[in-house]
Every structure is written in structure tokens, then in C-alpha cells.
Design a protein around this motif. Structure first.
Motif, PDB file in Angstrom:
ATOM      1  N   ALA A 205       0.830  -1.204   0.000  1.00  0.00           N
ATOM      2  CA  ALA A 205       0.000   0.000   0.000  1.00  0.00           C
ATOM      3  C   ALA A 205       0.863   1.251   0.000  1.00  0.00           C
ATOM      4  N   ALA A 209       1.190   4.091  -3.216  1.00  0.00           N
ATOM      5  CA  ALA A 209       0.992   5.530  -3.033  1.00  0.00           C
ATOM      6  C   ALA A 209       2.228   6.315  -3.476  1.00  0.00           C
ATOM      7  N   ARG A 218       1.298  10.846   2.842  1.00  0.00           N
ATOM      8  CA  ARG A 218       0.068  10.199   2.394  1.00  0.00           C
ATOM      9  C   ARG A 218       0.274   8.706   2.167  1.00  0.00           C
ATOM     10  N   ALA A 219       1.460   8.315   1.737  1.00  0.00           N
ATOM     11  CA  ALA A 219       1.744   6.884   1.570  1.00  0.00           C
ATOM     12  C   ALA A 219       1.650   6.153   2.905  1.00  0.00           C
ATOM     13  N   ASP A 222      -2.015   5.790   3.854  1.00  0.00           N
ATOM     14  CA  ASP A 222      -2.628   4.683   3.124  1.00  0.00           C
ATOM     15  C   ASP A 222      -2.202   3.336   3.696  1.00  0.00           C
ATOM     16  N   PHE A 225      -4.150   2.771   7.017  1.00  0.00           N
ATOM     17  CA  PHE A 225      -5.553   2.405   6.804  1.00  0.00           C
ATOM     18  C   PHE A 225      -5.673   1.003   6.202  1.00  0.00           C
ATOM     19  N   ALA A 226      -4.740   0.626   5.342  1.00  0.00           N
ATOM     20  CA  ALA A 226      -4.760  -0.728   4.790  1.00  0.00           C
ATOM     21  C   ALA A 226      -4.571  -1.758   5.898  1.00  0.00           C
ATOM     22  N   ILE A 256     -10.512   3.612   2.268  1.00  0.00           N
ATOM     23  CA  ILE A 256      -9.795   3.065   1.107  1.00  0.00           C
ATOM     24  C   ILE A 256     -10.685   3.064  -0.125  1.00  0.00           C
ATOM     25  N   GLY A 260      -8.633   6.476  -0.696  1.00  0.00           N
ATOM     26  CA  GLY A 260      -7.547   6.680   0.250  1.00  0.00           C
ATOM     27  C   GLY A 260      -7.060   8.114   0.227  1.00  0.00           C
ATOM     28  N   SER A 261      -5.759   8.292   0.358  1.00  0.00           N
ATOM     29  CA  SER A 261      -5.210   9.647   0.422  1.00  0.00           C
ATOM     30  C   SER A 261      -5.125  10.314  -0.942  1.00  0.00           C
ATOM     31  N   TRP A 266      -9.410  13.605   1.446  1.00  0.00           N
ATOM     32  CA  TRP A 266      -8.891  12.520   2.284  1.00  0.00           C
ATOM     33  C   TRP A 266      -8.591  12.977   3.700  1.00  0.00           C
TER      34      TRP A 266
END
Length: 305
Positions: A205, A209, A218-219, A222, A225-226, A256, A260-261, A266
């Protein structure tokens, strides 16, 4: 990436691997252990400063926690610096699992002294510590530091003992209580399987990103959240039971599903999730620990597959 220069594999043609009991770390590899320890601490710091991070402690607020703040986490991180060095060196020496476990137990004691008895990084001690050992072992063997190689080394060297360790209930904690009460998995079960959520969920994930040009912040959002959407987090079960765990997975999956971001709104949606978790006293600490491991792997391996 100048900071990773020391982490290039050391290939020593013709060098025979000594037995574990006679192995020692060459002086030339000591800087590798020091740099790896620094990267482990930096990875924990990267997790701490990330925001918005639903229910979790950051530099902005304490999330769902009344007993800890960012300063508590900083004291814990400083207390763990030597541990990551020691366990990386133990991995290079092909130390047996009981040695790694002993280092982890000592690190937990130092963490507790530094935080006044507050558990800030128990899961990270286990997860990042084992990864440091596996990375050290790869270095000693001259193996290129790729995620698949690190995971395979972890399982080959200590997989059997990790499997036995996952069923050890001698040490009681909120995590073991949640496992026994709700049949929820946790850090030990992740470790027994070679941290599949780190290698198969969080790291991909984060890399997707980054490949999309979203940047590290942001990566990491993500990736978090994953992980929240995927894992069975004993921290969440302890605080919110099955209903809380379901709420965390539902909200993470909704985030997601909306992109996502990469979605324009987001940050607003991540903040709404954060406020919702705080109101319900939910804290996905297990996902946070695994995010720290994802950050470490990305620092060590870069873009290597």
C-alpha cells in the motif's frame, strides 16, 4: 539515498559461515548495526509524527489515550536505541530465538522504566526487533536486502520457535487477554507467519501511493488504513470488543474505497475517523506497530522488490 549506504549487503567471497556458537560480528559490520538501529528508531518516530492517525497518539493530540502522550513515546524510543543495535548484531551472529527473546524482554523492562510503567512500544519491540535480526542475518550472508529475502530469512532462521512462541500464554497482557476472550490474533501470530500484514498489505500500500506520486506522508496514511482494514488488532478488541474491531475495519475500508489519500477530501475524512475513534476510545495500536515495521522496510529496501 546516502543514509542507506551502510546497509548494502556485505559479500565476502570464499568466507565460510562459522557455527552459531562461534560466530562474531566483524568490526566492519558494526556501523551497519548502528545505522540499522537508527533507522528503526526513525521508523517509530515516523509513526508517531504521522497525522491524522485515528485514535493514536501524535504530536497534535493524545488520541484515545489519557495515560500517554508524544513525550512518553519519545522517552520510550530513546530507551530502545541500544536494543535495536543489539538484536541486529544477534541476528548477524545467527543467535537462537531464546537470545532474541531475552533481548526483547530486557528492552520491555527498559521501556517500562522510561515511561513509568506505560506500554508504548511492546508490539514494536517484537516486530521491529525481529526484522532487525532478520536484516542483520541477511547482511551476514551477503543477501541483497529485499523484502522477500528478509521475510524468508526470518522464517527459516526462527520460524519454528516463533510458531511455538505464538501459543505461549505465560506472560499476560491486554493482548493475550483479547486473544483468549475473542480469539483475536496479534503480534505473536503475525510473527509466527513472518508478518504477512507488513509484507503483503502495509508495504505494498505504501509503495503504490509512492508510485502514484502522493509523497511519504500520504503513503504512510494509506499503509496505516490498509493495515487497519485487514488485521485483527488485539488493542482494538481490548478497548472495544468485537463491535469496536468491526467499526475500525468498516471505517478503514470505507476510507480506502473512496480512494484513500488520493481523494481530494482525504484529510477531512481521516480527521473524522480520528474523532470517531477518540469518542469510542478505540486505538489501533497493533496497526501502528506494523506501520513502524513498514517504514523500516521501506528505509532499508527502498524500491527493491
Amino acid at each position: 539515498m546516502a543514509e542507506l549506504t551502510a546497509l548494502r549487503p556485505a559479500v565476502r567471497p570464499g568466507r565460510r559461515q562459522a557455527p552459531a556458537q562461534a560466530a562474531s560480528v566483524p568490526a566492519a559490520d558494526m556501523p551497519f548495526c548502528r545505522q540499522l538501529a537508527r533507522l528503526a528508531v526513525r521508523s517509530l518516530y515516523a509513526e508517531l509524527v504521522l497525522y491524522p492517525k485515528p485514535g493514536l497518539v501524535s504530536l497534535v493530540d493524545n488520541g484515545s489515550h489519557a495515560d500517554m502522550d508524544a513525550a512518553t513515546f519519545m522517552r520510550s524510543m530513546f530507551a530502545l536505541r541500544r536494543y535495536f543495535f543489539d538484536i541486529a548484531r544477534a541476528g548477524m551472529e545467527d543467535a537462537p530465538f531464546h537470545v532474541l527473546k531475552g533481548l526483547g524482554i530486557d528492552a520491555e523492562a527498559r521501556m517500562m522504566r522510561a515511561t513509568g510503567g506505560i506500554n508504548t512500544h511492546r508490539g514494536a519491540i517484537f516486530c521491529l526487533g525481529l526484522l532487525c535480526a532478520a536484516i542483520g542475518r541477511c547482511r551476514a550472508k551477503g543477501t541483497v536486502l529485499r523484502p522477500a529475502a528478509i521475510q524468508a530469512t526470518l522464517l527459516i532462521c526462527w520460524g519454528r520457535e516463533l510458531g511455538a512462541h505464538s501459543g505461549d500464554v505465560d506472560v499476560q497482557s491486554h493482548g493475550t487477554e483479547a486473544r483468549e476472550r475473542y480469539a483475536a490474533s496479534g503480534a505473536r501470530e503475525e510473527g509466527a507467519r513472518g508478518f504477512p500484514s507488513v509484507f503483503g498489505i502495509g508495504l505494498p500500500a505504501l509503495r503504490r501511493a509512492l508510485a502514484a506520486g502522493l509523497g511519504l506522508r500520504r503513503a504512510r496514511i494509506d499503509a496505516l488504513f490498509a493495515l487497519m482494514a485487514h488485521i485483527s488488532d488485539t488493542n482494538v478488541y481490548h478497548r472495544g470488543g468485537p463491535e469496536g474491531a468491526q467499526a475500525v475495519r468498516r471505517q478503514a475500508r470505507a476510507f480506502i474505497a473512496r480512494g484513500g489519500s488520493a481523494a481530494p477530501d482525504w484529510e477531512e475524512r481521516a480527521l473524522a475517523c480520528h474523532r470517531s475513534f477518540v469518542a469510542a476510545r478505540l486505538s489501533p495500536g497493533g496497526a501502528a506497530d506494523l506501520l513502524g515495521a513498514v517504514c523500516l522496510l521501506q528505509s532499508v529496501c527502498g524500491g527493491l522488490e
